[in-house]
Design an enzyme around this catalytic site. Structure first.
Site, short mmCIF file in Angstrom:
data_model
loop_
_atom_site.label_atom_id
_atom_site.label_comp_id
_atom_site.label_asym_id
_atom_site.label_seq_id
_atom_site.Cartn_x
_atom_site.Cartn_y
_atom_site.Cartn_z
N ARG A 1 0.83 -1.21 0.00
CA ARG A 1 0.00 0.00 0.00
C ARG A 1 0.86 1.25 0.00
O ARG A 1 1.98 1.23 0.46
CB ARG A 1 -0.88 0.03 1.24
CG ARG A 1 -2.20 -0.68 1.09
CD ARG A 1 -2.95 -0.67 2.39
NE ARG A 1 -3.67 0.59 2.63
CZ ARG A 1 -3.51 1.36 3.69
NH1 ARG A 1 -2.63 1.06 4.62
NH2 ARG A 1 -4.23 2.44 3.83
N ARG B 1 0.42 3.29 18.97
CA ARG B 1 1.42 4.04 19.73
C ARG B 1 2.11 3.11 20.72
O ARG B 1 1.45 2.35 21.42
CB ARG B 1 0.78 5.23 20.44
CG ARG B 1 0.16 6.19 19.45
CD ARG B 1 -0.36 7.41 20.13
NE ARG B 1 0.74 8.20 20.67
CZ ARG B 1 0.74 8.71 21.89
NH1 ARG B 1 -0.25 8.50 22.70
NH2 ARG B 1 1.75 9.44 22.29
N LYS C 1 3.99 -7.52 11.27
CA LYS C 1 3.19 -7.92 10.11
C LYS C 1 3.49 -9.35 9.68
O LYS C 1 4.63 -9.71 9.41
CB LYS C 1 3.52 -6.96 8.97
CG LYS C 1 2.60 -7.00 7.82
CD LYS C 1 2.49 -5.59 7.29
CE LYS C 1 2.14 -5.50 5.86
NZ LYS C 1 1.87 -4.09 5.50
C1 BTN Z 1 0.88 -4.05 2.20
O1 BTN Z 1 1.07 -4.60 3.29
O2 BTN Z 1 1.15 -2.86 2.02
C2 BTN Z 1 0.29 -4.86 1.09
C3 BTN Z 1 1.24 -5.92 0.62
C4 BTN Z 1 0.65 -6.76 -0.50
C5 BTN Z 1 1.65 -7.70 -1.10
C6 BTN Z 1 1.03 -8.61 -2.11
S1 BTN Z 1 2.14 -9.89 -2.62
C7 BTN Z 1 1.01 -10.34 -3.88
C8 BTN Z 1 0.47 -9.07 -4.47
N1 BTN Z 1 1.36 -8.55 -5.48
C9 BTN Z 1 1.90 -7.38 -5.13
O3 BTN Z 1 2.71 -6.74 -5.83
N2 BTN Z 1 1.46 -7.02 -3.93
C10 BTN Z 1 0.53 -7.98 -3.38
#
Ligand code: BTN
Length: 358
Positions: free
Chosen positions: A143, A345, A209
């Site tokens: 994101r 936080r 994560k």
């Molecule tokens: C995030 O945490 O910001 C989202 C990560 C999403 C990663 C997945 S891997 C499969 C798909 N292809 C990508 O390029 N991104 C998503």
């Protein structure tokens, strides 16, 4: 005792013959070594129809991709641990029969820029739904312009394309629904109660994560449109590989005491659960998931920093509404956020404190 070496077993570097398929990605070589057994350079060369020098080059390529390949002088090569490569038939075998039609086809790529980008490129030619997975993403995306790193065979990068008739405007809450699907899929594989959801798109454990979700929409705001749900999940990431991840992370190996499900099983269960959840979402919206989400909400009651539209402020997370918007209490007033970046936080301080005392 074998000797661990960074040099090839005798003879593998001597020849200057044509490297044949050594120029190509070493997918076939990895398939030969995947079960963790040792194979000699000449046996590999014969099976792949390439020279031993080409074998050595491909071994180096695998190492550059993050795999540990042991080379024992006079014997051969072996991985330090078996790997399960992605396989369309095995993934589909793990999809529930009632969701096969909805999942559609599953394309497996050895290497691609991004599985989300691939499905976006294929959107016009795609029917109702389709999926793709990749062993390597060269430009995995997260994101807000972030990148997504996944070690070779150490995670799953998967995307699912689905058409909707209701318009993009009706799809808020979709990334939360995808998060629920991931947790259901983990439970299907015997991994329960290890992770929660951090609004809007993270699967987290102990403020780190485990998986990220990237939902990308295309089409009409109020008419036919599509969603591409991209999911990246960390299965086994070593410290060296993890050093390039720019946020606190964890992996399934750590959370399960190294009892991780097979990659094909998990990928198939995720696709099955995403297909199922998106069908319900299409007919009933996020409201149908509101209760289940509350059970997984890792932000509820926490003091959070909200970054939204160039603004940063502090509030208390109060769950999500029936559209999936985050409810945040700020100075006694409740605000509903459809999009923002939020962080808990003190989460990193808590984590560091735990590590130090533990
Ligand atoms: C995030 O945490 O910001 C989202 C990560 C999403 C990663 C997945 S891997 C499969 C798909 N292809 C990508 O390029 N991104 C998503």
């Amino acid at each position: 005792m074998e000797k661990l070496a960074s040099r090839p077993p005798d003879g593998d570097r001597a020849t200057t013959e044509s490297h044949g398929s050594a120029r190509h990605a070493p997918a076939a070589l990895l398939a030969l070594l995947a079960d963790g057994h040792e194979l000699s350079g000449s046996a590999i060369a014969t099976q792949l129809g390439i020279t031993r020098a080409a074998v050595w080059k491909q071994i180096e390529h695998l190492r550059a991709l993050g795999l540990t390949v042991h080379a024992a002088a006079g014997r051969g090569y072996r991985l330090d641990a078996p790997v399960e490569l992605l396989d369309a038939a095995r993934i589909l075998a793990a999809v529930s029969p009632e969701h096969h039609a909805r999942v559609g086809s599953v394309d497996v790529h050895w290497q691609i820029d991004s599985t989300n980008s691939e499905l976006a490129r294929r959107a016009a030619e795609s029917r109702d739904s389709r999926a793709c997975v990749a062993e390597i993403q060269t430009q995995g995306r997260g994101r807000r312009g972030r990148s997504w790193q996944m070690p070779l065979a150490g995670g799953i990068a998967l995307s699912f394309f689905r058409r909707f008739e209701s318009g993009m405007a009706s799809l808020s809450g979709l990334s939360l629904v995808a998060g629920i699907a991931v947790l259901r899929a983990l439970a299907d594989c015997g991994v329960q109660d290890v992770a929660g959801l951090k609004w809007p798109n993270d699967v987290v454990a102990d403020a780190r994560k485990l998986a990220g979700i990237l939902v990308e929409l295309g089409g009409d705001a109020l008419g036919p449109c599509h969603a591409i749900v991209g999911i990246g999940i960390n299965l086994r990431v070593n410290t060296t590989q993890g050093a390039s991840i720019d946020q606190p992370w964890t992996d399934l190996a750590k959370l399960t005491g190294d009892r991780i499900p097979g990659r094909n099983l998990l990928a198939g269960r995720i696709l099955s659960r995403v297909a199922e959840a998106l069908d319900l979402f299409a007919s009933a919206g996020f409201a149908a998931f509101e209760r289940e989400y509350a059970g997984y909400d890792a932000l509820f009651g926490r003091s959070i920093t909200v970054a939204s539209g160039g603004d940063r402020w502090i509030g208390t997370a109060r769950g999500v509404n029936s559209r999936g918007a985050l409810r945040v209490e700020r100075d006694g007033v409740e605000i509903e956020l459809d999009s923002a970046d939020v962080s808990v936080r003190g989460a990193v301080a808590d984590r560091v404190g735990k590590q130090r005392s533990g």
